[in-house]
Write an enzyme that holds these catalytic residues in place. Structure first.
Site, PDB file in Angstrom:
ATOM      1  NE  ARG A  27      -4.166  -1.683   0.337  1.00 15.33           N
ATOM      2  CZ  ARG A  27      -5.302  -1.299   0.928  1.00 15.33           C
ATOM      3  NH1 ARG A  27      -5.440  -0.104   1.388  1.00 15.33           N
ATOM      4  NH2 ARG A  27      -6.303  -2.133   1.021  1.00 15.33           N
ATOM      5  NE  ARG A  31      -7.477   6.501   2.890  1.00 16.53           N
ATOM      6  CZ  ARG A  31      -8.613   5.941   3.293  1.00 16.53           C
ATOM      7  NH1 ARG A  31      -9.681   6.680   3.481  1.00 16.53           N
ATOM      8  NH2 ARG A  31      -8.674   4.652   3.540  1.00 16.53           N
ATOM      9  NE  ARG A  40      -9.732   8.391  -2.005  1.00 12.36           N
ATOM     10  CZ  ARG A  40     -11.002   8.583  -1.689  1.00 12.36           C
ATOM     11  NH1 ARG A  40     -11.489   9.805  -1.616  1.00 12.36           N
ATOM     12  NH2 ARG A  40     -11.787   7.554  -1.442  1.00 12.36           N
ATOM     13  CG  ASP A  77      -9.196  -2.090  -4.143  1.00 14.83           C
ATOM     14  OD1 ASP A  77      -8.459  -1.640  -3.255  1.00 14.83           O
ATOM     15  OD2 ASP A  77     -10.101  -2.912  -3.913  1.00 14.83           O
ATOM     16  CE1 TYR A 154     -13.495  -6.196   1.509  1.00 14.52           C
ATOM     17  CE2 TYR A 154     -12.059  -7.921   0.669  1.00 14.52           C
ATOM     18  CZ  TYR A 154     -12.260  -6.833   1.487  1.00 14.52           C
ATOM     19  OH  TYR A 154     -11.248  -6.367   2.289  1.00 14.52           O
TER      20      TYR A 154
HETATM   21  O1  1CP Z   1       0.375   1.224  -3.451  1.00 15.84           O
HETATM   22  C1  1CP Z   1      -0.507   0.370  -3.342  1.00 15.84           C
HETATM   23  O2  1CP Z   1      -0.287  -0.751  -2.840  1.00 15.84           O
HETATM   24  C2  1CP Z   1      -1.851   0.754  -3.791  1.00 15.84           C
HETATM   25  C3  1CP Z   1      -2.633  -0.225  -4.577  1.00 15.84           C
HETATM   26  C4  1CP Z   1      -3.616  -1.018  -3.728  1.00 15.84           C
HETATM   27  C5  1CP Z   1      -3.548  -2.385  -3.412  1.00 15.84           C
HETATM   28  C6  1CP Z   1      -2.412  -3.336  -3.702  1.00 15.84           C
HETATM   29  C7  1CP Z   1      -4.844  -0.536  -3.209  1.00 15.84           C
HETATM   30  C8  1CP Z   1      -5.301   0.853  -3.278  1.00 15.84           C
HETATM   31  N1  1CP Z   1      -5.546  -1.587  -2.686  1.00 15.84           N
HETATM   32  C9  1CP Z   1      -4.778  -2.725  -2.772  1.00 15.84           C
HETATM   33  C10 1CP Z   1      -5.120  -4.077  -2.379  1.00 15.84           C
HETATM   34  C11 1CP Z   1      -6.293  -4.310  -1.499  1.00 15.84           C
HETATM   35  N2  1CP Z   1      -7.523  -3.692  -1.508  1.00 15.84           N
HETATM   36  C12 1CP Z   1      -6.346  -5.353  -0.550  1.00 15.84           C
HETATM   37  C13 1CP Z   1      -5.233  -6.363  -0.337  1.00 15.84           C
HETATM   38  C14 1CP Z   1      -4.077  -5.797   0.404  1.00 15.84           C
HETATM   39  C15 1CP Z   1      -4.346  -5.524   1.874  1.00 15.84           C
HETATM   40  O3  1CP Z   1      -4.691  -6.450   2.588  1.00 15.84           O
HETATM   41  O4  1CP Z   1      -4.117  -4.380   2.264  1.00 15.84           O
HETATM   42  C16 1CP Z   1      -7.601  -5.301   0.066  1.00 15.84           C
HETATM   43  C17 1CP Z   1      -8.117  -6.194   1.167  1.00 15.84           C
HETATM   44  C18 1CP Z   1      -8.352  -4.268  -0.542  1.00 15.84           C
HETATM   45  C19 1CP Z   1      -9.761  -3.886  -0.283  1.00 15.84           C
HETATM   46  C20 1CP Z   1      -9.848  -2.457   0.072  1.00 15.84           C
HETATM   47  N3  1CP Z   1      -9.774  -1.443  -0.826  1.00 15.84           N
HETATM   48  C21 1CP Z   1      -9.916  -1.889   1.360  1.00 15.84           C
HETATM   49  C22 1CP Z   1      -9.936  -2.661   2.671  1.00 15.84           C
HETATM   50  C23 1CP Z   1     -11.332  -2.841   3.136  1.00 15.84           C
HETATM   51  C24 1CP Z   1     -11.414  -3.813   4.294  1.00 15.84           C
HETATM   52  O5  1CP Z   1     -12.209  -4.754   4.185  1.00 15.84           O
HETATM   53  O6  1CP Z   1     -10.691  -3.634   5.306  1.00 15.84           O
HETATM   54  C25 1CP Z   1      -9.946  -0.492   1.210  1.00 15.84           C
HETATM   55  C26 1CP Z   1     -10.057   0.560   2.290  1.00 15.84           C
HETATM   56  C27 1CP Z   1      -9.823  -0.228  -0.184  1.00 15.84           C
HETATM   57  C28 1CP Z   1      -9.716   1.097  -0.854  1.00 15.84           C
HETATM   58  C29 1CP Z   1      -8.325   1.435  -1.252  1.00 15.84           C
HETATM   59  N4  1CP Z   1      -7.578   0.676  -2.135  1.00 15.84           N
HETATM   60  C30 1CP Z   1      -6.360   1.289  -2.345  1.00 15.84           C
HETATM   61  C31 1CP Z   1      -6.340   2.489  -1.539  1.00 15.84           C
HETATM   62  C32 1CP Z   1      -5.211   3.487  -1.478  1.00 15.84           C
HETATM   63  C33 1CP Z   1      -7.571   2.558  -0.869  1.00 15.84           C
HETATM   64  C34 1CP Z   1      -8.024   3.677   0.057  1.00 15.84           C
HETATM   65  C35 1CP Z   1      -9.001   4.477  -0.720  1.00 15.84           C
HETATM   66  C36 1CP Z   1      -8.987   5.931  -0.441  1.00 15.84           C
HETATM   67  O7  1CP Z   1      -8.185   6.672  -1.012  1.00 15.84           O
HETATM   68  O8  1CP Z   1      -9.848   6.347   0.322  1.00 15.84           O
END
Ligand code: 1CP
Length: 354
Positions: A27, A31, A40, A77, A154
């Site tokens: 990640r 943010r 964003r 994502d 999900y």
């Molecule tokens: O630099 C990077 O790694 C960004 C790319 C990336 C990746 C690899 C994002 C952007 N998401 C992910 C993978 C991801 N998404 C996973 C697997 C990795 C992990 O466990 O962290 C999972 C479970 C998700 C699902 C997801 N998407 C969540 C988690 C929800 C939960 O159930 O806890 C969230 C909050 C997102 C949104 C998201 N995806 C990525 C970002 C930067 C964000 C935050 C969105 C924002 O800007 O508000």
């Protein structure tokens, strides 16, 4: 073969000699970076950011401008696949992901389409192509997907979950239905990752964020089996170079041998695992990625350096280690701290590669 200026991430995954231990952060675009929040806001919402190849490229490169990272990861994502299956993904402000339609019945599973990566998911491939062009061969680009189990949590729950009630009911009441769903998702992931590889991803990672919620036999049957199927279905060489595959199950410390036996190139470790023990167990088969507790980035620079030294000492001499956090970076870490972390890894690891 496209020349890479820095290929130590790919080399370490293939357990080939390197000059120092490579590092990237799960990640790493996100943010905790003020410039991410600005981009964003420009995009409007998260999915619009993912769908805009230029902005997705911009946020992919942001952490690389600040820190000396050895790999870039596609900004996207894991939930793009269920979205492309027609489930209607949205991210409310400050909330987790939500789907308009959840997948709870036999007809819902049967009616799910397998998305064509160059149609419904073409925006992801466009982002991959744009990022590869803009990286100019500096570091490799990592593509990724969720595991079938993690994606299905999900899809069945209709969004994020803590207890996984609906999918566990399905698992124990209608296991064949869940297998049908997982198999369809696995086929979709194979097409999706192979398309990312053809578009330019130089390594791929499968995130099984919720595999740790499963009991032992159920992990092997409902999660690992489908990651194994994906590993078997992936393109493993492209543009004259091997394309390494990393599997990461959060909470998967007890299943490292089973993971290593899938034929993947590397296993990602969360921070509950001791790296020396993991190396002894599976280091002759796969590379290891990890595994500092992301919360250590809240600590002082001295503490972060000490922790990096301890983890490097746990792995000891030789190649086969990609340094990372044990899970995603937290949103509220001070932006100076990842630099302390990354520089410490490079500086303190050199003696281990002599
Ligand atoms: O630099 C990077 O790694 C960004 C790319 C990336 C990746 C690899 C994002 C952007 N998401 C992910 C993978 C991801 N998404 C996973 C697997 C990795 C992990 O466990 O962290 C999972 C479970 C998700 C699902 C997801 N998407 C969540 C988690 C929800 C939960 O159930 O806890 C969230 C909050 C997102 C949104 C998201 N995806 C990525 C970002 C930067 C964000 C935050 C969105 C924002 O800007 O508000």
């Amino acid at each position: 073969m496209t020349i890479l200026k820095n290929d130590r991430y790919l080399k370490a995954l293939l357990r080939e000699p390197v000059d120092m231990t490579p590092v990237w952060m799960m990640r790493q675009a996100g943010r905790y970076l003020p410039e991410y929040k600005a981009t964003r806001a420009e995009a409007g919402d998260f999915m619009s950011l993912c769908r805009n190849a230029d902005l997705a490229c911009e946020v992919t490169l942001q952490p690389l401008r600040r820190y000396d990272l050895d790999a870039a990861i596609l900004f996207s994502d894991i939930l793009t696949i269920p979205d492309a299956m027609g489930l209607g993904l949205s991210f409310g402000p400050g909330e987790g992901p939500k789907f308009t339609h959840s997948v709870e019945t036999k007809s819902a599973v049967e009616n799910l389409p397998i998305p064509d990566p160059e149609q419904e998911l073409q925006y992801v491939m466009n982002a991959v192509r744009t990022i590869r062009r803009e990286l100019k061969g500096e570091v490799p680009l990592i593509g990724f997907s969720g595991s079938p189990w993690t994606l299905s949590t999900y899809m069945v729950e209709g969004g994020s979950s803590k207890a996984f009630t609906k999918i566990k009911k399905m698992m124990y009441r209608e296991p064949q239905l869940l297998h049908q769903l997982l198999d369809k998702v696995a086929d979709s992931v194979i097409l999706y990752l192979n398309a990312q590889i053809k578009a330019g991803a130089q390594a791929v990672m499968i995130f099984d964020t919720w595999g740790g919620a499963l009991a032992h036999r159920e992990y092997l049957d409902f999660s690992l089996q489908y990651m194994h199927k994906i590993v078997d279905g992936l393109i493993r060489e492209n543009d004259g170079r091997k394309v390494p595959v990393t599997l990461f199950t959060k909470g998967g410390g007890l299943w490292l041998e089973a993971m290593a036996n899938t034929g993947c190139d590397a296993v990602g470790l969360d921070w509950t695992v001791n790296l020396a023990q993991a190396k002894q167990l599976i280091g002759h088969k796969v590379a290891l990625q990890g595994n500092m507790d992301p919360s250590v980035l809240y600590a002082s620079p001295e503490y972060i350096q000490q922790e990096v030294k301890s983890i490097l000492a746990d792995f000891g001499h030789g190649t086969g280690h990609v340094f990372n956090l044990g899970h995603g970076i937290h949103q509220d870490v001070p932006v100076e701290n990842p630099r302390v972390f990354v520089d410490a890894i490079h500086n303190f690891s050199k003696p281990y590669h002599k």
